[in-house]
Design an enzyme around this catalytic site. Structure first.
Site, PDB file in Angstrom:
ATOM      1  N   LYS A 169      44.124 -35.644 -35.165  1.00  0.00           N
ATOM      2  CA  LYS A 169      42.868 -36.255 -35.636  1.00  0.00           C
ATOM      3  C   LYS A 169      42.567 -37.450 -34.744  1.00  0.00           C
ATOM      4  CE  LYS A 169      39.729 -35.955 -38.941  1.00  0.00           C
ATOM      5  NZ  LYS A 169      39.200 -34.778 -39.656  1.00  0.00           N
ATOM      6  N   ASP A 199      33.643 -34.809 -37.499  1.00  0.00           N
ATOM      7  CA  ASP A 199      34.050 -35.247 -38.838  1.00  0.00           C
ATOM      8  C   ASP A 199      32.962 -36.241 -39.256  1.00  0.00           C
ATOM      9  OD1 ASP A 199      36.490 -35.177 -40.838  1.00  0.00           O
ATOM     10  OD2 ASP A 199      35.987 -37.289 -40.686  1.00  0.00           O
TER      11      ASP A 199
END
Ligand code: NDP
Length: 451
Positions: free
Chosen positions: A125, A165
């Site tokens: 991430k 995201d």
């Protein structure tokens, strides 16, 4: 002390200021500790200790110049957490709240989520504390170019494949990919969530929201029920929320809410296609707020109020809830109110939106509760399908991608239930998701030896 307790204690000591990471590790460790007795090799090879430590953390400076010529410096992150079963994969988040602990929690969750998709994807991430809200397109472009000027050396189609995201949508992916292409002189599937013209996949924008609804439909089916005629609440108004609403409308659900970080709209009549089109235009094209949406349709708007507080205070009734904004948005008190008012199915579109107290309320009340790592895995799964199409140099039509997505969500649902059942936790999707995802990764880690 059990192995799980030992690991949690160590993480609390070493990463004391990373609250969200500690929360995520605690939940996973509590679920997977039951695997110890059947897999002593996991303890012998230190799998539990190794899985909570990222393979690599990259933190970097992102200087950029605004439209007035002023220099700003943001912080960039990429956490390459675990690549036991495939290249690192996970989104980039641009939001002022971003810090290392948040990126580590998201990267950690991503390991198990990606394993659940049945695809060969590791967990990672990244992101930045940059806020795209209120910035011009040119400012966002300059930021993305500066961000990629460092990130490009750490990623690659077979190494690490970022995606979007919160705060990173089609515009940001375009600027990031343009910069990567220029720096590396190559056109590969190094990012997913690309537009169709340059290698994106049909259904990728819809995938997380659609997948969350597919998962909820599977949960309802275990009680012999369908969505038809039900009422649902959805939080957020971004990518995940919009396509959750779209799929719910297709299934005949009355969707009565939408929100952002400034306020909440409750619309008892419910969304229809025209209203959703208007919301999407305001959010995606005009970059407006749900306040503007409420004003355009003269709908009740609760300024400065979080959606779950509004639902509790107004006694809003629903059958199903789709928390689709951000982590820890739904606490124990609001979970109690939801359940009291009839909600018995929760499918998380966001990552870890329910606090541990809220999750306990759902379990105590026999609610069908799906944790984000299972129910929102359709996004990364379809990113995996985008990677496959890029490697094959071809694109599938939307029916094909949607069919694959639907099958993946069914498999995830089935695997969660079987893993939970196999370890004496029947019907518990949290334990099922954690155990099923962990077993796959842990077995691969053991095969490689301690490395
Ligand atoms: P977007 O940026 O498109 O939308 C985010 C939405 O959540 C916006 O409505 C935003 O409101 C709201 N929000 C963000 N932060 C807060 C906050 N602190 N308090 C209240 N509301 C907030 O992001 P996505 O829809 O892509 O992501 C939403 C969630 O889904 C995240 O948890 C993400 O990690 C998760 N997710 C996303 C996937 C994807 O494919 N996009 C895949 C899997 C999970 P505002 O505009 O005011 O900021």
């Amino acid at each position: 002390m059990s192995v799980a307790e030992e690991i949690i204690a160590k993480v609390k000591e070493k990463d004391a200021h990373e609250a969200e990471f500690i929360q995520a590790v605690s939940e996973v460790m509590e679920s997977i500790s039951v695997t110890v007795s059947r897999h002593p090799e996991f303890v012998k090879d230190g799998v539990f200790e190794r899985i909570v430590e990222p393979n690599r953390v990259i933190m970097f400076k992102v200087p950029w110049i605004d439209d007035n010529g002023t220099v700003h410096v943001n912080r960039g992150f990429r956490v390459q957490f675990n690549n036991a079963i495939g290249p690192y994969k996970g989104g980039l988040r641009f939001h002022p709240s971003v810090n290392l602990g948040i990126i580590k929690f998201l990267g950690f969750e991503q390991i198990f989520k990606n394993a659940l998709t049945t695809l060969p994807l590791g967990g990672g991430k990244g992101g930045s504390d940059f806020d795209p809200k209120g910035k011009s397109d040119r400012e966002v472009m300059r930021f993305c170019q500066s961000f990629m000027m460092e990130l490009y050396r750490h990623i690659g189609a077979d190494i690490d494949v970022p995606a979007g995201d919160i705060g990173v949508g089609s515009r940001e992916i375009g600027y990031l990919y343009g910069a990567y292409k220029k720096l590396k002189n190559e056109h590969t599937g190094v990012l997913t969530g690309k537009d169709l013209e340059y290698g994106g996949s049909l259904i990728r924008p819809q995938a997380t929201g659609f997948g969350s609804v597919y998962f909820a439909a599977e949960m309802l089916a275990t009680r012999g029920e369908s969505f038809d005629g039900k009422t649902a609440v959805v939080s957020g108004s971004g990518n995940v929320a919009q396509f959750t609403i779209q799929k719910l409308l297709q299934l005949g659900v009355r969707v009565i809410s939408v929100s952002d970080s400034n306020g909440t709209v409750i619309d008892e009549k419910g969304f229809d296609k025209d209203k959703l089109d208007l919301l999407m235009d305001i959010k995606n094209n005009k970059r407006g707020r749900v306040k503007d949406y409420a004003a355009a349709l003269n709908l009740p708007y609760f300024d400065g109020k979080g959606i779950w507080d509004v639902i509790r205070e107004q006694g809003v009734k629903c059958d199903a809830a789709f928390p689709s904004a951000t982590q820890n948005e739904l606490d124990g008190e609001n979970a109690q109110a939801l359940v009291k008012n009839g909600c018995y199915c929760i499918s998380e579109g966001a990552n870890m939106p329910s606090t541990p107290e809220a999750v306990a309320v759902f379990h105590e009340n026999n609610v069908l509760y799906a944790p984000g790592k299972a129910s929102n895995a359709g996004g990364v799964a379809t990113s995996g399908l985008e990677m496959s199409q890029n490697s094959l140099r071809m694109s599938w039509d939307s029916e094909e991608v949607d069919r694959r997505l639907h099958n993946i969500m069914r498999s995830i649902h089935k695997n969660c239930l079987s893993a939970a059942e196999a370890y004496g936790k029947a019907g518990n999707y949290v334990d099922g998701a954690n155990i099923a995802g962990f077993l796959k990764v842990a077995k691969a880690m053991v095969s490689y030896g301690v490395i």
